[in-house]
Design an enzyme around this catalytic site. Structure first.
Site, PDB file in Angstrom:
ATOM      1  N   GLU A  86      88.761  25.760  90.188  1.00  0.00           N
ATOM      2  CA  GLU A  86      87.249  25.533  90.263  1.00  0.00           C
ATOM      3  C   GLU A  86      86.644  24.657  91.224  1.00  0.00           C
ATOM      4  O   GLU A  86      87.450  23.679  91.647  1.00  0.00           O
ATOM      5  CB  GLU A  86      86.853  25.293  88.701  1.00  0.00           C
ATOM      6  N   CYS A 328      82.271  16.220  85.147  1.00  0.00           N
ATOM      7  CA  CYS A 328      83.556  15.355  85.434  1.00  0.00           C
ATOM      8  C   CYS A 328      84.376  15.586  84.373  1.00  0.00           C
ATOM      9  O   CYS A 328      84.036  15.235  83.030  1.00  0.00           O
ATOM     10  CB  CYS A 328      83.234  14.008  85.578  1.00  0.00           C
TER      11      CYS A 328
END
EC number: 2.1.1.-
Length: 336
Positions: A86, A328
């Site tokens: 990703e 995150c």
């Protein structure tokens, strides 16, 4: 895509045995413009033939692209062997973007707060596979990309050579054209590679994921603490700071775990005399094992940090893209 995509101009010139000027023209076409190799201008056919003969075709295919409500965009990309990674496009000031890149497919470190760690490690990426992530994002963007953070899937310092090769390609004036000072490489604390990085004098910003200053707490959150304990890690950070100046330390805040007065005091003792920039960020509940602090807990921790780390910058990081698993600690190669 070509495997030579991961080469900056100088490396391409050496590997292909061509002039630096020709290498710059080729890099400018393939990386700077995202165009085919044969579109390079003012390069003799024999030179293009030589470069093409060295290159092995590769593929990086977009599987999915999802937009979070705050403007973050997550790209799910598939490599030629089926491994998935990703990249995340991060909006900045409505004028430009930073891109978060993956260095590995999955991760072997198994941090308790990170969805990528739950995947395990499929493999490390080649330099061209890292650079190609940025090209996918750039082709989809109307704003300029002015920064890169190696904070996606994987531990960059367990794929050291490919990450550095990609970083130099991205800051090549003929290639990615990103200021090297705006490229950040984050590590969970692979001490020998931090020391090597410092000794080699690279220009990119070093970030270290700390997350606890009490060894048993860090060990519970980050198994890497077993192999590279805090005292060794902080020595390596101190060495880097002595040569390069302030080091950014990332600190994932987990309610009731690492945000107490004792944690702030331990940070003060551990980091005494080292110029650091502390970036606290609330944990994203990707694994279901932790929860973020509320505002009262954060405010108390911030005040304690200010007392224990006087004069050191403490800048809370915004955690964006949560609703589309672009934040995150949330990258897990999911399609939705």
């Amino acid at each position: 895509m070509l495997h030579l995509l991961g080469q900056d101009s100088r490396a391409l010139a050496r590997k292909a045995g061509i002039s630096l000027e020709d290498a710059r023209r080729i890099t400018g076409a393939v990386i700077g413009r995202g165009a085919p190799l044969r579109s390079a201008r003012n390069v003799r056919r024999a030179v293009l033939d030589r470069v093409e003969a060295l290159a092995t075709p590769g593929e990086l295919r977009r599987v999915a692209c999802t937009d979070a409500k705050d403007g973050f965009r997550r790209y799910l990309l598939e490599l030629g062997d089926g491994a998935r990674v990703e990249a995340v496009r991060i909006p900045l000031f409505d004028t430009h973007h930073t891109v978060c890149l993956s260095s590995q497919a999955g991760c072997a470190l198994g941090c308790s707060f990170c969805a990528t760690g739950a995947l395990g490690l499929a493999r490390s990426l080649r330099a061209w596979e890292i650079v190609a992530q940025l090209l996918h994002v750039r082709a989809d963007s109307t704003r300029p990309i002015t920064g890169v953070v190696f904070m996606g899937q994987g531990e960059p310092f367990l794929n050291y050579d490919a990450v550095l090769e990609a970083a130099y390609t991205l800051c090549d004036p003929a290639g990615g054209r990103i200021d090297g000072r705006r490229i950040s490489i984050s590590t969970a604390g692979v001490v020998p590679m931090i020391r090597r990085y410092t000794a080699e004098g690279h220009k990119f910003r070093l970030c270290v994921s700390l997350n606890a200053a009490i060894p048993w707490k860090r060990r519970a959150l980050m198994p890497i603490e077993e192999g590279f304990p805090l005292d060794e890690l902080v020595d390596a950070v101190r060495e880097h700071a002595a040569q390069r100046g302030r080091v950014t330390l990332e600190y994932v805040m987990i309610a009731g775990v690492n945000t107490g007065d004792e944690d702030a005091a331990a940070l003060g003792r551990l980091l005494a005399g080292i110029p650091v920039r502390l970036n606290p960020i609330a944990v994203n509940d990707a694994t279901g094992r932790h929860r973020p602090p509320d505002e009262a807990e954060w405010n108390a921790f911030r005040d304690a940090l200010a007392r224990e780390l006087p004069g050191q910058p403490i800048v809370r990081r915004y955690s964006g893209g949560q609703d589309e698993h672009a934040a995150c600690g949330m990258l897990s190669s999911r399609t939705r």
